[in-house]
Design an enzyme around this catalytic site. Structure first.
Site, mmCIF file in Angstrom:
data_model
loop_
_atom_site.group_PDB
_atom_site.id
_atom_site.type_symbol
_atom_site.label_atom_id
_atom_site.label_comp_id
_atom_site.label_asym_id
_atom_site.label_seq_id
_atom_site.Cartn_x
_atom_site.Cartn_y
_atom_site.Cartn_z
ATOM 1 N N CYS A 48 -3.574 -4.825 3.489
ATOM 2 C CA CYS A 48 -2.754 -4.484 4.645
ATOM 3 C C CYS A 48 -3.415 -5.035 5.901
ATOM 4 O O CYS A 48 -4.589 -4.780 6.165
ATOM 5 C CB CYS A 48 -2.611 -2.967 4.746
ATOM 6 S SG CYS A 48 -1.712 -2.407 6.203
ATOM 7 N N CYS A 51 -4.601 -1.961 8.244
ATOM 8 C CA CYS A 51 -5.705 -1.045 7.936
ATOM 9 C C CYS A 51 -6.689 -1.552 6.890
ATOM 10 O O CYS A 51 -7.709 -0.928 6.644
ATOM 11 C CB CYS A 51 -5.161 0.312 7.499
ATOM 12 S SG CYS A 51 -4.462 0.334 5.828
ATOM 13 N N CYS A 97 2.625 0.656 3.406
ATOM 14 C CA CYS A 97 1.230 0.903 3.036
ATOM 15 C C CYS A 97 1.043 2.418 2.955
ATOM 16 O O CYS A 97 1.347 3.136 3.912
ATOM 17 C CB CYS A 97 0.296 0.300 4.078
ATOM 18 S SG CYS A 97 -1.443 0.712 3.811
ATOM 19 N N CYS A 100 -1.650 3.726 5.802
ATOM 20 C CA CYS A 100 -1.381 3.811 7.244
ATOM 21 C C CYS A 100 0.111 3.874 7.594
ATOM 22 O O CYS A 100 0.455 4.028 8.757
ATOM 23 C CB CYS A 100 -2.037 2.646 7.979
ATOM 24 S SG CYS A 100 -1.286 1.031 7.673
ATOM 25 N N CYS A 122 9.108 -7.979 -2.151
ATOM 26 C CA CYS A 122 9.345 -9.031 -1.164
ATOM 27 C C CYS A 122 8.621 -8.599 0.114
ATOM 28 O O CYS A 122 9.082 -7.706 0.823
ATOM 29 C CB CYS A 122 10.847 -9.158 -0.952
ATOM 30 S SG CYS A 122 11.321 -10.440 0.185
#
Length: 135
Positions: A48, A51, A97, A100, A122
């Site tokens: 991510c 984070c 995510c 976060c 995607c």
């Protein structure tokens, strides 16, 4: 849902570029075929961008020709959160995510890709950061 990484929006704005903020925090989408990882074949881990949580691995990335990086499975099922998305007059499944709450993209099933899960995560390139590794 409370997230492990919980920052005020002004802090996210200060840490992310305007385009990163728009996609990650406002559930925007980058234009098709413009992301840096759309055609990448580099071995590594995709984390991510907001984070640093590990989300996907290159082994599950495949060519879907949809304009965004596609994966058939997250690195760990608890790495992502799936949420029903009824925006734009359709029903889709948003991928966030789990650490976060940042928007990553959407997941689709039953499209007929020859993958073990019959799913296509995607994901916006701008939501990810690739950490290359030597195999």
């Amino acid at each position: 849902m409370p997230y492990e990484i919980d920052k005020p929006e002004d802090q996210w704005r200060a840490e992310l570029t305007p385009q990163e903020y728009h996609v990650l925090r406002e559930a925007g989408t980058e234009r098709a075929f413009t992301g840096e990882y759309t055609d990448t074949k580099t071995a590594g881990v995709y984390s991510c961008r907001a984070c640093g949580a590990e989300l996907f691995r290159s082994e599950t990335k495949f060519e879907s020709h949809c304009g965004w990086p596609s994966f058939y499975d997250p690195a760990d099922s608890s790495a992502v959160e799936l949420i029903e998305d009824r925006s734009h007059g359709m029903v889709r499944t948003e991928v966030r995510c789990a650490r976060c709450g940042s928007h990553l993209g959407h997941v689709f099933a039953g499209e007929g890709y020859p993958t073990p899960t019959d799913q296509r995560y995607c994901i916006n390139s701008i939501s990810l950061r690739l950490e290359p590794r030597d195999d």
